[in-house]
Design a protein around this motif. Sequence first.
Motif, mmCIF file in Angstrom:
data_model
loop_
_atom_site.group_PDB
_atom_site.id
_atom_site.type_symbol
_atom_site.label_atom_id
_atom_site.label_comp_id
_atom_site.label_asym_id
_atom_site.label_seq_id
_atom_site.Cartn_x
_atom_site.Cartn_y
_atom_site.Cartn_z
ATOM 1 N N UNK A 151 -5.618 -8.816 -4.390
ATOM 2 C CA UNK A 151 -6.259 -9.493 -5.514
ATOM 3 C C UNK A 151 -5.358 -10.594 -6.074
ATOM 4 N N UNK A 152 -5.903 -11.810 -6.162
ATOM 5 C CA UNK A 152 -5.168 -12.951 -6.718
ATOM 6 C C UNK A 152 -5.755 -13.438 -8.036
ATOM 7 N N UNK A 153 -7.065 -13.282 -8.222
ATOM 8 C CA UNK A 153 -7.745 -13.844 -9.392
ATOM 9 C C UNK A 153 -8.659 -12.765 -9.966
ATOM 10 N N UNK A 154 -8.444 -12.409 -11.239
ATOM 11 C CA UNK A 154 -9.259 -11.389 -11.906
ATOM 12 C C UNK A 154 -9.686 -11.917 -13.268
ATOM 13 N N UNK A 155 -10.993 -11.993 -13.501
ATOM 14 C CA UNK A 155 -11.529 -12.442 -14.790
ATOM 15 C C UNK A 155 -12.625 -11.474 -15.224
ATOM 16 N N UNK A 156 -12.323 -10.659 -16.234
ATOM 17 C CA UNK A 156 -13.308 -9.721 -16.793
ATOM 18 C C UNK A 156 -13.527 -10.024 -18.272
ATOM 19 N N UNK A 157 -13.258 -11.236 -18.699
ATOM 20 C CA UNK A 157 -13.360 -11.604 -20.110
ATOM 21 C C UNK A 157 -14.803 -11.556 -20.598
ATOM 22 N N UNK A 158 -14.951 -11.415 -21.928
ATOM 23 C CA UNK A 158 -16.269 -11.499 -22.540
ATOM 24 C C UNK A 158 -17.194 -10.360 -22.191
ATOM 25 N N UNK A 159 -16.643 -9.149 -22.021
ATOM 26 C CA UNK A 159 -17.461 -7.970 -21.809
ATOM 27 C C UNK A 159 -17.243 -7.007 -22.979
ATOM 28 N N UNK A 160 -17.505 -5.729 -22.764
ATOM 29 C CA UNK A 160 -17.284 -4.734 -23.818
ATOM 30 C C UNK A 160 -16.417 -3.594 -23.278
ATOM 31 N N UNK A 161 -15.420 -3.969 -22.504
ATOM 32 C CA UNK A 161 -14.527 -2.984 -21.920
ATOM 33 C C UNK A 161 -13.657 -2.371 -23.008
ATOM 34 N N UNK A 163 -14.260 -3.402 -2.381
ATOM 35 C CA UNK A 163 -13.306 -2.985 -1.360
ATOM 36 C C UNK A 163 -11.927 -3.596 -1.551
ATOM 37 N N UNK A 164 -10.981 -3.129 -0.768
ATOM 38 C CA UNK A 164 -9.582 -3.547 -0.917
ATOM 39 C C UNK A 164 -9.307 -4.959 -0.421
ATOM 40 N N UNK A 165 -10.291 -5.592 0.204
ATOM 41 C CA UNK A 165 -10.076 -6.947 0.719
ATOM 42 C C UNK A 165 -10.292 -8.016 -0.347
ATOM 43 N N UNK A 166 -10.759 -7.632 -1.523
ATOM 44 C CA UNK A 166 -11.120 -8.619 -2.547
ATOM 45 C C UNK A 166 -9.892 -9.413 -2.988
ATOM 46 N N UNK A 167 -10.056 -10.740 -2.971
ATOM 47 C CA UNK A 167 -9.015 -11.663 -3.421
ATOM 48 C C UNK A 167 -9.386 -12.261 -4.774
ATOM 49 N N UNK A 168 -10.675 -12.509 -4.973
ATOM 50 C CA UNK A 168 -11.147 -13.137 -6.217
ATOM 51 C C UNK A 168 -12.288 -12.295 -6.786
ATOM 52 N N UNK A 171 -0.058 -9.865 -5.262
ATOM 53 C CA UNK A 171 -0.638 -11.185 -4.996
ATOM 54 C C UNK A 171 -1.243 -11.820 -6.247
ATOM 55 N N UNK A 172 -1.263 -11.100 -7.354
ATOM 56 C CA UNK A 172 -1.992 -11.558 -8.538
ATOM 57 C C UNK A 172 -1.386 -12.837 -9.116
ATOM 58 N N UNK A 173 -2.258 -13.840 -9.323
ATOM 59 C CA UNK A 173 -1.829 -15.118 -9.907
ATOM 60 C C UNK A 173 -2.475 -15.364 -11.268
ATOM 61 N N UNK A 174 -3.688 -14.843 -11.481
ATOM 62 C CA UNK A 174 -4.464 -15.153 -12.685
ATOM 63 C C UNK A 174 -5.177 -13.887 -13.139
ATOM 64 N N UNK A 175 -5.048 -13.541 -14.429
ATOM 65 C CA UNK A 175 -5.764 -12.389 -14.971
ATOM 66 C C UNK A 175 -6.231 -12.716 -16.379
ATOM 67 N N UNK A 176 -7.518 -12.528 -16.636
ATOM 68 C CA UNK A 176 -8.127 -12.799 -17.945
ATOM 69 C C UNK A 176 -8.884 -11.552 -18.395
ATOM 70 N N UNK A 177 -8.348 -10.892 -19.414
ATOM 71 C CA UNK A 177 -8.959 -9.686 -19.976
ATOM 72 C C UNK A 177 -9.449 -9.942 -21.400
ATOM 73 N N UNK A 178 -9.544 -11.189 -21.804
ATOM 74 C CA UNK A 178 -9.822 -11.530 -23.203
ATOM 75 C C UNK A 178 -11.244 -11.158 -23.614
ATOM 76 N N UNK A 179 -11.421 -11.107 -24.951
ATOM 77 C CA UNK A 179 -12.722 -10.893 -25.575
ATOM 78 C C UNK A 179 -13.399 -9.616 -25.088
ATOM 79 N N UNK A 180 -12.631 -8.525 -25.133
ATOM 80 C CA UNK A 180 -13.154 -7.195 -24.892
ATOM 81 C C UNK A 180 -12.767 -6.320 -26.078
#
Length: 756
Positions: free
Chosen positions: A234-244, A207-212, A257-266
């Motif tokens: 959303x302030x913190x997003x980490x989807x690293x280490x998947x197969x996106x 949902x749209x209320x997600x912060x982390x 509001x985004x402060x941290x985003x990790x999309x690595x290792x995809x």
Amino acid sequence: MASCSSYGGRVAVVLVVLLLCVSTLAAAQPLMSSQAKTLLWVRRLLGFPPALDAMTGAPDLCALPPTPSLTVACAGGQVTELSVRGGREPDAAWRTALPANFSADALFTTLTRLPALSRLSLVALGVWGELPGAKLHRLQALRVLNLSSNYLYGAVPEHFSRMYSLQSLVLSRNRLNGTVPLLSGLAFLDELDVGHNRLGPAFPDVGNAVVRLVLANNNFTGKIPAAVSSLGQLQFLDVSGNRLQGWIPSSIFALPALRYIDLSRNQLAGQLPASTACADALRFVDVSDNLLAGARPACMRGNSSARTVLDAGNCFRDAKLQRPSTYCNPGALAAVLPPTQGSGGDQGGGKGGQVGMVLGIVGGVVAGASLIALVMMAVLRRARRHHPEATILPRSPLATPAKKAADGGKSPAKVTQRIVTPADKRHASQAARVNTLEVPAYRVYTLEELQEATNNFGSSNLISSSPVAKYYNGQLQDGSRVSLRCLKLKPKYSPQSLTQYMEIVSKLRHRHLVSIIGHCIVEDQENPNIASSVCFVAEHVTNGSLRSHLTEWRKREMLKWPQRVSAAIGVARGIQFLHDVTAPDIVHNDLSIENILLDKTLTSKISNFNLPMISTSKNGKIFSETPFAISEDNDLGSVQSTEQTDKDDIYQFGLILLEVITGKPTGSQNDLDSLKTQISEAIAEDPDLLKDMADPAIRGTFAVESLSTVAEIALNCTASDPSSRPSMEDVIWNLQYSMQVQDGWASSESLSLSTR
């Protein structure tokens, strides 16, 4: 009027005082005896963890002072919060932390006797089993649920999608699998952390209320949904280490509001538009180890005091530590694997559609030239006729002569599809997409071409030989270097009967396998209808073996601990591919450390893996037989049952891990047993003792916990009892955990240095 106002004010003060008194009395109300008994019973069910020792003899459990390991909060004589943090972090013997009769269902049934519970946190307590969703759903007041760092497995219950009061759901560092239920209906959910599990393949709907939002180190595939760009809080997003895969929705970086985003290792690809904007609040961006090309947008060019950007391991033309542009070309759908059960595949063996992948990625613009779009197609045929749980490989040569009568006497080579695995065969992932890495397309070579490439198979090009196999170095007419593997065939095979078999071999492309780029079937000189041998042409990997990087002083400096773990993960993924890509598995591979090669990017590749078998059925069991002749002292590839044979590969992988840790060969069996005893004692008594056992070349470059995790994996893989060895999925999960620990340690070390 003034007196009336003064009187009203005094009444208001009295009412406030009365309310405070009532609330104080309610809070001070002693805990109901039934609630106290429930807490003590929970302690018993959890195996009396030290974190709950404070409960022993306590006159009032609600009066216990909160500590990092235990918090009990009460209101109105009922427990409203139970937060327990134990010391049973994930380890090899994951079911030994609790009694053998432990039941997750019994634990959560007991917890339902605390109906006012709004915060429940049971962390690192060794809890194992499946989550009983129906029991958790009965805790209607629950707002915070944290069950991280346990051993929960199975699916995430659908009941969570109806727990409307949930604000925080943390299930990280477990062994959960399957899809995440629909959570977009939870209007108050502001934290979802399911990292370090085996969830997938669909990206969760929140949902749209997600912060982390933390989804790191799972099996999520496909594209990042565009809906993520609408998560305004959303302030913190980490989807690293998947197969996106696919393009990154550039608007994600501009979320206010985004402060941290990790999309690595995809496997995220394409270019980030020059117009990509970053939110002012954004402090950390990690897009490393993907397939991104072109130029970086202005807001991601380098680090500053306000923003850290990590982008290594892509193909950006304006950044350092990048891979060649060809690395980021679209991969080939090298081998089509069966669908996960319940994925909605066709019933009754219907044809799957052709998968066309066309993605042009411009890299290294030279004199206005552009790269040609690569189109790689594979055909997926899926059948679940008699055994929905069986694994199927399209156009497999594994179809057996047992099909002959039903097909009107057709030869096995013309049977295009057959279910060949036992009912308990593991299902592989949806498909294996791998990078071409400058490897040419598969083709059939003529004998004359190979004679020219090897100086007529001369002794100067011969690497090694046996009565049934010869290995050569060669150089093709276009100047490219290759390796040849010429294997003698059993006399019963004709060139025509091998055609479909070679089609399967041609699809054995994976980033962590030395690619076979072609073959030549050599006919018998006296009988052209019989094939005497097959020469496989493979890519030439120029950077030497993994062992050479552990022993040669010129190369040792290139392979510190992070690179070693990365190489080990690559080998493990290559083994997993071999075990899953066909049915039966490709097992009994020659996994000596000399046969693990590293390319110029230090990507590990298995060089001497077995080739697919032709299956035959005896007494209802699945057997496999190689078409190649075998020597008397080598029974690999002979007719054998497929049961437990993958455990031999896992044992060999464990030996590789031990050498990666120590930098030395394991030697004799006595030396191996002694080394394992020392490592086991070090882990049990003091993991810091492992520092002295590690290769001196890597000291100071590893986190002790990371080293300890890999050491535990090595011990488990080399267990004398094959049934005690872990699955390759478990191995990869724990290696990824080790790498995550290492990354966190390295980040903290860098931060410490920068603040001195």
